[in-house]
Scaffold this active site. Structure first.
Site, mmCIF file in Angstrom:
data_model
loop_
_atom_site.group_PDB
_atom_site.id
_atom_site.type_symbol
_atom_site.label_atom_id
_atom_site.label_comp_id
_atom_site.label_asym_id
_atom_site.label_seq_id
_atom_site.Cartn_x
_atom_site.Cartn_y
_atom_site.Cartn_z
ATOM 1 N N HIS A 120 -0.870 -21.330 18.657
ATOM 2 C CA HIS A 120 -0.623 -20.771 19.981
ATOM 3 C C HIS A 120 -1.687 -19.752 20.338
ATOM 4 O O HIS A 120 -1.464 -18.854 21.136
ATOM 5 C CB HIS A 120 0.771 -20.156 20.059
ATOM 6 C CG HIS A 120 1.806 -21.028 19.416
ATOM 7 N ND1 HIS A 120 2.308 -20.796 18.184
ATOM 8 C CD2 HIS A 120 2.354 -22.182 19.850
ATOM 9 C CE1 HIS A 120 3.150 -21.753 17.864
ATOM 10 N NE2 HIS A 120 3.199 -22.616 18.859
HETATM 11 S S1 FES Z 1 0.022 -18.128 17.280
HETATM 12 FE FE1 FES Z 1 1.945 -19.167 17.060
HETATM 13 S S2 FES Z 1 1.917 -19.651 14.955
HETATM 14 FE FE2 FES Z 1 0.051 -18.586 15.195
#
Ligand code: FES
Ligand code: HEM
Lengths: 391, 168
Positions: free
Chosen positions: B123
């Site tokens: 993410h």
């Molecule tokens: S940013 Fe969501 S798991 Fe690393």
């Protein structure tokens, strides 16, 4: 003496058929959406049989699993590939059927009295199918299998106090490992299918007790208005099943790759995360609700948990005396916005959660909950309108 | 025997059987619960040693400890770390030693040597050379595993004074 007479004397088989199939009267004012229940029974049977044949060569061991699926079953066993494709495509399509079946129930108010138990058992079936798909997805032990299990089990870490220990307990190890694979295997092939069969039986029984709903939501006079489930309803159902199976096997033979992620043809590697991790399409909407509240992880988790259970409470959120959505203009608006919103969430679930997408995700998540908030309000307005008409 | 006495005797038997069944069910559930705990060999393999002199300046090594990747980064002056509480000091220089699991949802971040950051592929979370979260959804810095220093050998899974000073 004919066999049926012989059985009848010992098991009252004729009475059983009469009570469960012939005296069970189905309303005439139903449409093809009422055929999805029996399609789901058919789909479960297909998953059960294809799964049984996979089981004969599958090896639940982190060193052997990947090859037993991708080499033995796919290349060596005659028609092994067919059983695997049927099972994987089936696991995906069963959710399409479930969603249509549930949406039908929402639109026509099938969760309202006296069908609450039908609704609750149906919801339990949805949870059980989700759990079965989740545990089954780990079994081929590919990269996506591994990391989906790793990410989802990590979610439990955020439960206050017991979270971190609970995760280790669920996995049986500090990370997803052989112990996790073998327990998921046991759940996937024995425990969950058995539970599904039991709950399915209760679900079907409860429908027979209270009778099917219909387009107008008005109860029928069973003696005069309905048609027998067997043979009248089922004769039409067989036609729908035939069309459905054509579609299903078209997918199995020509489009199977939508149900089998490419990343999963690489063996699981605990030290290397794939570039993108995403769930199968049928979980994307909830996944997007989880990510939608991008500014607060805890809020996202609470929303994620809520998004999966709220639907269970429909009978108590919507207490409008009007049953079918066909006669409820306000409800129709809310319903179609909800359906559209679910589709938007599903599409967003696979897109990167950045920039504009992040904001659309947040708005779509809020609209998702908006539907459930709108229900009691709409019910109140409708009650007022009905009282006004009486005066 | 009077009717009343008979009833109470039945009640007694009912409660006795019920109570006994509850004990049995409880014991069975407990045994089931225990079967899911990590096996002894899994718990025992919790201590790992590693020679820090194997890492060149600016280089990062990944070793496995309790099935988790541990990042060992030998810092260079350009990294301008400035995080005494997250620095493992040795005669070889300063190291960052962190568990390589994103504190967001558990993916493994990748080291981007041109920017001196870890970037999480899931993410888009980012961590600096100290392992501090500097961008995206991760709520906390990367975790520091319990360790002990024996000269230039690091022992993961045991708490030495350097570790206690860091978390204290
Ligand atoms: S940013 Fe969501 S798991 Fe690393
Ligand atoms: C009695 C019933 C079932 C049995 C015995 C069974 C057995 C198996 C076995 C042995 C595998 C591993 C081989 C493989 O991955 O292809 C598997 C995989 C899988 N199962 Fe099942 N299964 C059953 C029912 C279901 C149901 C009801 C669902 C979904 C709702 C499901 C979803 C899956 C999924 C998603 C996979 C991974 C598919 C893949 O990528 O190959 N299964 N199952």
């Amino acid at each position: 003496m004919r066999l049926i007479d012989w059985l009848d004397e010992r098991l009252e088989i004729r009475k059983l058929i009469k009570v469960t199939l012939i005296d069970y009267k189905v309303p005439k004012n139903i449409n093809f959406l009422w055929s999805f229940g029996m399609l789901l029974v058919l789909m479960f049977a297909i998953l059960f049989i294809s799964g049984l044949f996979l089981l004969m060569y599958y090896k639940p061991d982190s060193n052997l699993a990947f090859d037993s699926v991708n080499k033995t079953i796919m290349m060596d066993v005659s028609f092994g590939w067919l059983f695997r494709h049927v099972h994987a495509v089936g696991a995906s399509i069963v959710f399409l059927l479930l969603y249509i079946h549930i949406a039908r129930g929402i639109f026509y108010g099938s969760y309202k009295p006296p069908r609450e138990v039908v609704w609750i058992t149906g919801y339990i079936l949805f949870v059980l199918f989700s759990a079965t798909a989740f545990t089954g997805y780990l079994l081929p032990w590919g990269q996506m299998s591994y990391w989906a299990a790793q990410t989802i089990t990590t979610l439990f870490e955020k439960i206050p106090f017991i979270g971190p220990d609970l995760v280790i307990w669920i996995r049986g190890d500090y990370a997803v490992a052989d112990a996790t694979l073998t327990r998921f295997f046991a759940l996937h092939v024995v425990f969950l299918p058995v539970l599904i069969m039991i709950v399915m039986a209760i679900h079907l029984y409860s429908v027979r007790v209270v009778g099917s709903n219909n387009e107008d939501g008005k109860p029928i006079d069973k003696k005069k208005e309905g048609v027998p489930f067997w043979p009248v309803f089922m004769s039409k159902e067989f036609f729908v099943m035939t069309v459905f199976l054509l579609f299903f096997f078209f997918l199995v033979f020509y489009k199977f790759d939508f149900a089998m992620d490419r990343v999963n043809f690489e063996p699981a590697n605990p030290l290397q995360t794939p570039t993108h991790i995403y769930p199968e399409w049928y979980f994307l909407a909830y996944y997007e609700v989880l990510r939608g509240f991008f500014f607060s992880q805890n809020l996202g988790l609470i929303a994620f948990a809520l998004s999966m259970v709220l639907i269970l409470f429909l009978p108590w959120l919507d207490k409008s005396p009007i049953v079918s959505g066909k006669n409820r203009p306000l409800f129709q608006i809310a319903f179609w916005i909800f359906i559209l919103d679910f589709l938007v969430l599903t599409v967003l679930g696979k897109l990167p959660p950045t920039g504009l997408y992040a904001w659309i995700g947040l708005i779509a998540s809020l609209i998702f909950f908006g539907f459930f908030i709108s229900l009691p309000i709409i019910a109140k307005i409708e009650k007022k309108q009905l009282e006004g008409e009486k005066k | 025997m009077s009717d009343k006495k008979d009833m109470s005797r039945r009640d007694f038997l009912l409660y006795a059987i019920g109570g006994w069944a509850a004990v049995g069910a409880g014991a069975t559930l407990y045994a089931m619960y225990k079967t899911w705990e990590p096996l002894p060999e899994v718990k025992a393999a919790g201590v790992v040693e590693f020679d820090l002199s194997l890492v060149k300046p600016g280089e990062i090594r990944v070793i496995e400890w309790r099935r988790k990747p541990v990042f060992i980064l030998r810092r260079t002056p350009e990294m301008k770390a400035g995080c005494p509480k997250r620095t493992v000091r040795t005669s070889l220089g300063d190291f960052t030693i962190v568990i390589g699991i994103c504190t967001h949802l558990g993916c493994i971040p990748n080291w981007e040597s041109d920017k001196n950051i870890w970037h999480c592929p899931c993410h888009g979370g980012e961590y600096d050379a100290c392992g501090r979260n500097i961008f995206g959804p991760p709520p906390r810095p990367l975790e520091i595993p319990p360790f002990k220093l024996n000269g230039n050998i690091i022992v993961l899974g045991e708490e030495g004074p350097e570790y206690k000073a860091m978390i204290g």
